[in-house]
Motif scaffolding. Structure first.
Motif, mmCIF file in Angstrom:
data_model
loop_
_atom_site.group_PDB
_atom_site.id
_atom_site.type_symbol
_atom_site.label_atom_id
_atom_site.label_comp_id
_atom_site.label_asym_id
_atom_site.label_seq_id
_atom_site.Cartn_x
_atom_site.Cartn_y
_atom_site.Cartn_z
ATOM 1 N N THR A 105 0.835 -1.191 0.000
ATOM 2 C CA THR A 105 0.000 0.000 0.000
ATOM 3 C C THR A 105 0.874 1.246 0.000
ATOM 4 O O THR A 105 1.887 1.305 0.689
ATOM 5 N N LEU A 106 0.494 2.229 -0.797
ATOM 6 C CA LEU A 106 1.147 3.528 -0.800
ATOM 7 C C LEU A 106 0.105 4.616 -0.573
ATOM 8 O O LEU A 106 -1.031 4.493 -1.044
ATOM 9 N N THR A 107 0.486 5.655 0.137
ATOM 10 C CA THR A 107 -0.359 6.851 0.229
ATOM 11 C C THR A 107 0.234 7.911 -0.690
ATOM 12 O O THR A 107 1.455 8.086 -0.749
ATOM 13 N N TYR A 108 -0.640 8.612 -1.398
ATOM 14 C CA TYR A 108 -0.204 9.590 -2.402
ATOM 15 C C TYR A 108 -1.019 10.854 -2.273
ATOM 16 O O TYR A 108 -2.242 10.824 -2.370
ATOM 17 N N GLY A 117 6.408 14.095 10.864
ATOM 18 C CA GLY A 117 6.899 12.818 10.358
ATOM 19 C C GLY A 117 5.786 11.922 9.852
ATOM 20 O O GLY A 117 6.031 10.791 9.437
ATOM 21 N N GLN A 118 4.546 12.424 9.880
ATOM 22 C CA GLN A 118 3.388 11.639 9.447
ATOM 23 C C GLN A 118 2.952 12.075 8.058
ATOM 24 O O GLN A 118 1.853 12.583 7.863
ATOM 25 N N GLY A 119 3.828 11.910 7.109
ATOM 26 C CA GLY A 119 3.509 12.281 5.743
ATOM 27 C C GLY A 119 3.083 11.093 4.916
ATOM 28 O O GLY A 119 3.126 9.942 5.373
ATOM 29 N N PRO A 120 2.711 11.327 3.663
ATOM 30 C CA PRO A 120 2.396 10.225 2.752
ATOM 31 C C PRO A 120 3.686 9.564 2.284
ATOM 32 O O PRO A 120 4.784 10.024 2.613
ATOM 33 N N ASP A 121 3.554 8.509 1.528
ATOM 34 C CA ASP A 121 4.738 7.897 0.928
ATOM 35 C C ASP A 121 5.245 8.752 -0.230
ATOM 36 O O ASP A 121 6.439 8.999 -0.367
ATOM 37 N N VAL A 122 4.307 9.170 -1.075
ATOM 38 C CA VAL A 122 4.628 9.930 -2.281
ATOM 39 C C VAL A 122 3.722 11.160 -2.310
ATOM 40 O O VAL A 122 2.573 11.099 -1.884
ATOM 41 N N PHE A 143 8.673 10.773 0.580
ATOM 42 C CA PHE A 143 9.055 11.081 1.954
ATOM 43 C C PHE A 143 10.131 10.088 2.410
ATOM 44 O O PHE A 143 10.011 8.889 2.214
ATOM 45 N N ASN A 144 11.157 10.621 3.051
ATOM 46 C CA ASN A 144 12.287 9.808 3.489
ATOM 47 C C ASN A 144 11.901 8.731 4.486
ATOM 48 O O ASN A 144 12.558 7.687 4.573
ATOM 49 N N ASN A 145 10.844 8.978 5.253
ATOM 50 C CA ASN A 145 10.499 8.018 6.305
ATOM 51 C C ASN A 145 9.519 6.946 5.840
ATOM 52 O O ASN A 145 8.977 6.218 6.658
ATOM 53 N N THR A 146 9.293 6.837 4.530
ATOM 54 C CA THR A 146 8.396 5.798 4.047
ATOM 55 C C THR A 146 8.944 4.418 4.399
ATOM 56 O O THR A 146 10.156 4.184 4.365
ATOM 57 N N LYS A 147 8.056 3.504 4.730
ATOM 58 C CA LYS A 147 8.441 2.121 4.981
ATOM 59 C C LYS A 147 8.377 1.291 3.700
ATOM 60 O O LYS A 147 8.622 0.099 3.718
ATOM 61 N N ASN A 148 8.024 1.956 2.613
ATOM 62 C CA ASN A 148 7.871 1.252 1.337
ATOM 63 C C ASN A 148 8.645 1.993 0.259
ATOM 64 O O ASN A 148 8.081 2.452 -0.736
#
Length: 439
Positions: free
Chosen positions: A38-41, A93-98, A328-333
């Motif tokens: 899953t990605l958030t955009y 630090g609670q941003g989307p992935d992209v 975002f640098n802190n993405t887990k994906n």
């Protein structure tokens, strides 16, 4: 580097004091960064409405899911909210992935360290840096550093005009200089109709307009060392000229002082306003029922006393506009995020999406499609190539948009209320903005 980053973080933190309540970041209901599938955009609002963007993007995200097995949770963020949302996310630090960012914010967001740097390895993962137009990559971060984002849509400003309203006023061609625009505008601005639309409460749009006017007055708003010069004679003259379209020349409706969500485009489509300065308006006009033959497009005017032809120096007539896509640098994906950037910047998606939005692909191969030789897009391409200048790539550029954009918003409010807008009042507003930059 650390000193610059720390200074930028302090500047962003002060900006966030007023906007922390906007929140930002992924929700915990299935679109979190924890899931590799899953990605958030966060997409920027490019089309005529949030819903229109969802309709345009959703089928493409389904294609990506089918190809990769990765589901993309989409949120389209209005322009008026986007910068505040991103700034809040960089702090929490609670941003989307992209996410999409305005290219003018690249250096500011780069300085926070919140975005993935696009070094050679990362560019290679999406097909290589040389696929992109050089000027577009140059607008993705500070000079000498790895870009903080990847170009997605390239844009420049143009003057859109309503052909019928021009003909009804006896005007045979679009204005090439500001004096011509004002003269034409006074012929049009009567009986409930107005000449020029504006988005007086949209801070970024305010900056875009006054920056181009500033170049025409020989002002940059920052010196070579990145120090704010908001109160220079040229900067003051540029802001006053823009607000005077409402305050003095009476060719912008007072109600435009409150516009921030593309209302000026809606007025244009309804025949209430004859001209708008915009980046790519074709899809919005079509959604509002306008036919291509109803409107024309021309370069943004330049100062009187010049040949009336855009170019370099004081004939600059647009900022280098565009949308970049960042991770975002802190993405887990991280792998999934890069796959998504590769998909969105593929030749096929670049052609399809830029056609739909009326923008110019920053990917060289996609520009070969005949659609990007159409008359309206050609004006944008020519402007980008010959008469556009990038906004200052300084770490506090986003604060520049906030402080000076707000100053212009306040001056429009004064104009709408019938209060005098003088050189002194403009300079006072810009002095306050410059002081806020150092707090």
């Amino acid at each position: 580097m650390r000193k610059v980053r720390a200074a930028a973080a302090i500047a962003l933190a002060s900006t966030l004091t007023a906007v922390a309540g906007c929140g930002g970041g992924s929700s915990s209901d299935g679109g979190s960064n924890e899931s590799p599938k899953t990605l958030t955009y966060w997409a920027s609002n490019q089309g005529p409405s949030i819903e229109a963007d969802k309709k345009i993007l959703t089928p493409e995200l389904k294609k990506f899911e089918k190809e990769t097995g990765i589901k993309v949770k989409l949120e389209v963020v209005p322009w008026a909210d986007l910068l505040n949302r991103i700034l809040a996310a960089t702090t929490s630090g609670q941003g989307p992935d992209v996410l999409n960012i305005g290219n003018t914010w690249s250096a500011s967001l780069q300085a926070t360290g919140a975005l993935l740097p696009w070094d050679q390895k990362n560019f290679d993962a999406i097909g290589g840096r040389d696929r992109f137009v050089d000027s577009a990559v140059a607008s993705a971060g500070a000079e000498g550093q790895d870009p903080s984002a990847v170009p997605l849509y390239s844009l420049a400003y143009a003057l859109y005009y309503n052909k019928k309203m021009f003909a009804d006023a006896g005007i045979s061609q679009p204005p090439a200089t500001w004096d011509q625009l004002i003269a034409d505008g006074k012929k049009i601005s009567k009986d409930g109709k107005w000449a020029l639309g504006a988005e007086g409460s949209n801070l970024s749009n305010n900056i875009h307009q006054v920056f181009a006017l500033g170049k025409q007055h020989g002002a940059d708003f920052f010196d070579k060392d990145g120090k704010a010069t908001f109160t220079s004679d040229g900067a003051v003259a540029a802001v006053k000229q823009y607000v005077d379209f409402m305050a003095k020349d009476k060719i912008i409706a007072p109600g435009n002082a409150e516009y921030a969500q593309n209302q000026s485009l809606q007025d244009f489509a309804k025949g209430k306003t004859a001209m708008v300065l915009w980046q790519a308006a074709a899809s919005t006009f079509a959604s509002q029922g306008m036919k291509p033959e109803d409107w024309g497009v021309a370069p943004v005017p330049v100062a009187s006393g010049t040949p009336g032809t855009p170019g370099t120096g004081q004939n600059i007539n647009s900022m280098v506009a565009g949308i970049n896509i960042a991770v975002f640098n802190n993405t887990k994906n991280i792998d999934g995020a890069k796959k998504f950037v590769k998909f969105m910047t593929s030749d096929a998606e670049q052609t399809l999406l830029n056609k739909t939005y009326g923008s110019v692909p920053p990917v060289k191969a996609a520009q070969q499609d005949p659609a990007f030789s159409a008359s309206d897009v050609k004006v944008l391409r020519d402007t980008l190539a010959t008469s556009a200048a990038p906004l200052p790539q300084v770490a506090n550029e986003s604060q520049f948009e906030t402080t000076v954009g707000t100053a212009v918003k306040g001056l429009f409010a004064d104009a709408a209320a019938g209060k005098p807008v003088t050189t002194e009042s403009v300079k006072a507003a810009l002095t306050k903005a410059q002081q806020q930059m150092t707090q």
